[in-house]
Design a protein around this motif. Structure first.
Motif, short mmCIF file in Angstrom:
data_model
loop_
_atom_site.label_atom_id
_atom_site.label_comp_id
_atom_site.label_asym_id
_atom_site.label_seq_id
_atom_site.Cartn_x
_atom_site.Cartn_y
_atom_site.Cartn_z
N VAL A 1 0.79 -1.07 0.10
CA VAL A 1 -0.17 -0.61 -0.34
C VAL A 1 0.78 1.00 -0.49
O VAL A 1 1.73 1.28 1.11
N LEU A 2 0.89 2.28 -0.67
CA LEU A 2 1.23 3.11 -0.79
C LEU A 2 0.81 4.82 -0.55
O LEU A 2 -0.95 4.80 -1.41
N TRP A 3 0.49 5.37 0.57
CA TRP A 3 -0.09 6.53 0.68
C TRP A 3 0.92 7.89 0.13
O TRP A 3 1.79 7.92 0.90
N VAL A 4 0.24 8.72 -0.31
CA VAL A 4 1.56 9.88 -0.56
C VAL A 4 0.52 11.47 -0.36
O VAL A 4 -0.10 11.16 -0.67
N VAL A 5 1.33 11.88 0.41
CA VAL A 5 0.70 13.15 0.81
C VAL A 5 1.80 14.56 0.08
O VAL A 5 2.73 14.39 0.51
N LEU A 6 1.33 15.10 -0.91
CA LEU A 6 2.04 16.17 -1.59
C LEU A 6 1.61 16.72 -0.84
O LEU A 6 0.94 17.60 -1.40
N ASP A 7 3.29 18.30 -0.69
CA ASP A 7 2.29 19.79 -0.92
C ASP A 7 1.98 20.01 -2.27
O ASP A 7 2.16 19.59 -3.35
N GLU A 8 0.80 21.31 -1.78
CA GLU A 8 0.90 21.60 -3.29
C GLU A 8 2.27 22.15 -4.17
O GLU A 8 1.77 22.60 -5.39
N SER A 9 3.21 22.50 -3.29
CA SER A 9 3.65 23.20 -4.02
C SER A 9 4.72 22.23 -5.02
O SER A 9 5.28 22.91 -6.34
N VAL A 10 5.03 21.00 -4.50
CA VAL A 10 5.38 19.67 -5.52
C VAL A 10 4.44 20.21 -6.52
O VAL A 10 4.48 19.98 -8.25
N LEU A 11 3.29 20.46 -6.99
CA LEU A 11 2.73 20.51 -8.25
C LEU A 11 2.98 21.83 -9.55
O LEU A 11 3.22 21.95 -10.53
N LEU A 12 3.21 22.62 -9.05
CA LEU A 12 3.67 23.82 -9.01
C LEU A 12 4.90 24.39 -9.35
O LEU A 12 5.53 24.71 -10.44
N GLN A 13 6.07 23.30 -9.19
CA GLN A 13 7.34 23.45 -9.65
C GLN A 13 7.76 23.21 -10.57
O GLN A 13 7.59 22.04 -10.48
N ALA A 14 8.23 23.26 -11.55
CA ALA A 14 8.29 22.83 -13.16
C ALA A 14 9.63 22.24 -13.01
O ALA A 14 10.40 23.02 -14.01
N VAL A 15 9.49 20.79 -12.76
CA VAL A 15 10.70 19.84 -13.51
C VAL A 15 10.42 19.56 -14.96
O VAL A 15 9.67 19.23 -14.54
N GLY A 16 12.16 19.98 -15.28
CA GLY A 16 11.50 20.22 -16.86
C GLY A 16 10.74 20.08 -17.79
O GLY A 16 10.79 20.00 -19.02
N GLY A 17 10.50 21.20 -17.53
CA GLY A 17 9.38 22.10 -18.24
C GLY A 17 7.96 21.48 -18.25
O GLY A 17 7.71 20.56 -17.23
N ARG A 18 6.76 22.20 -19.42
CA ARG A 18 5.90 22.47 -19.31
C ARG A 18 5.16 20.95 -19.46
O ARG A 18 4.41 20.42 -19.33
N GLU A 19 5.32 20.46 -20.44
CA GLU A 19 4.98 18.67 -21.22
C GLU A 19 5.82 18.21 -20.27
O GLU A 19 5.21 16.81 -19.84
N VAL A 20 6.98 18.20 -19.61
CA VAL A 20 7.06 16.72 -18.40
C VAL A 20 6.35 17.36 -17.68
O VAL A 20 5.34 16.02 -17.02
N MET A 21 5.76 18.21 -16.46
CA MET A 21 4.98 18.45 -15.92
C MET A 21 2.94 17.88 -15.99
O MET A 21 2.66 17.55 -15.59
N ARG A 22 2.99 17.99 -17.34
CA ARG A 22 1.78 17.65 -17.89
C ARG A 22 1.29 16.26 -18.12
O ARG A 22 0.53 15.70 -17.14
N ASN A 23 2.57 15.28 -17.91
CA ASN A 23 3.17 14.10 -18.26
C ASN A 23 3.00 13.20 -16.93
O ASN A 23 2.06 12.45 -16.72
N GLN A 24 4.22 14.01 -15.58
CA GLN A 24 3.75 13.87 -14.63
C GLN A 24 2.77 13.91 -13.61
O GLN A 24 1.83 13.01 -13.42
#
Length: 282
Positions: A154-177
């Motif tokens: 079982v994997l339970w992940v709590v992500l800080d909202e900032s994780v969604l906004l930190q653009a790692v690798g650019g827009r396409e990479v983040m969209r796919n992630q």
């Protein structure tokens, strides 16, 4: 001419893989080029793997097994090879992670490694390890095989909202992630919550941490600094962080609302956007 550099098979899993590959290839009466033709790669790549200058991928190992009829030998061995490419200080945690039956993690900066796409992982790893991106990404993807077991943790992940906004690798990479995260929306054993900025101060302000639970061993708390990881089974730490994690889960958005937020950020921040001249751009 084929590279005939001699390897010490006891030196490392990578050396053992290369040694065995050369031995089995020669036993089959194939040149490096002939084997490469069978597994859809160049003779040079076969030679680099045989001399431990190149880390094999799982796909490479599986094709070698099929071509040489080695009954899964290289497919089994490649797991050891890829794990050996992880940072030395992280390997002990990776071994425990692979044995855990329940993984709880709070991530304040990055998507958890078990849920990263190859492109997201490559963007992260290229910052500090530009010369080892390929093998380190392969090692990270190998870790993710734990989620494909017949009885995954079982994997339970709590992500800080900032994780969604930190653009790692650019827009396409983040969209796919983010799309990859949404792909777990109905997964029976993987759950993702987002801790929104609106929560304010919370119990994990000190940073990322993981809790591992096992069937027959004590729970483990894990956190890391730049160059080392720290694991402890101290009951006081486990008790305090377990309560802290429960409080994070309570403050985070529900699974459904978390997925809705991820989808909204994916579209609004990383979706197609109009250019200045009015034409759409990716």
């Amino acid at each position: 001419m084929a590279n005939i550099r001699e390897l010490d098979p006891s030196a490392s899993p990578l050396d053992y893989f290369g040694f065995e590959l050369r031995r089995r290839r020669e036993e089959a009466g194939l040149t490096q080029g002939q084997l490469g033709g069978c597994i859809f790669c160049t003779a040079s790549l076969v030679g680099q793997v045989e001399t431990a200058r190149k880390v094999p991928t799982r796909e490479f190992a599986e094709r070698v097994d099929a071509a040489l009829g080695t009954d899964g030998t290289f497919s089994r061995l490649v797991g050891l090879v890829l794990r050996s490419q992880l940072p030395h200080w992280f390997q002990a945690y990776a071994e425990m992670e692979a044995r855990a039956t329940y993984i709880s993690t709070y991530q304040c900066q990055l998507v958890y490694g078990l849920l990263q796409t190859p492109e997201y992982a490559a963007a992260l790893l290229s910052v500090d390890h530009p010369d080892r991106v390929e093998e380190m990404v392969a090692a990270r993807m190998e870790r993710q095989r734990v989620l494909k077991r017949d009885e995954p943790p079982v994997l339970w992940v709590v992500l800080d909202e900032s994780v969604l906004l930190q653009a790692v690798g650019g827009r396409e990479v983040m969209r796919n992630q983010l799309a990859h995260l949404l792909g777990f929306r109905n997964h029976p054993w993987v759950h993702v919550q987002v801790l929104p900025f609106s929560v304010g101060a919370h119990t994990a302000m000190m940073g990322t941490f993981n809790l591992l639970r096992f069937d027959d061993d004590p729970d483990i708390h894990y956190c890391e600094s730049y160059d080392q990881g720290h694991m402890t089974a101290n009951p006081d730490v486990i008790r305090e962080r377990s309560v802290g994690y429960a409080r994070l889960q309570a403050k985070a958005l529900s699974l459904e609302d978390s997925a809705d937020l991820i989808a909204r950020v994916m579209e609004e921040r990383y979706g197609d956007q109009p250019a200045v001249d009015g034409r759409d751009v990716a």
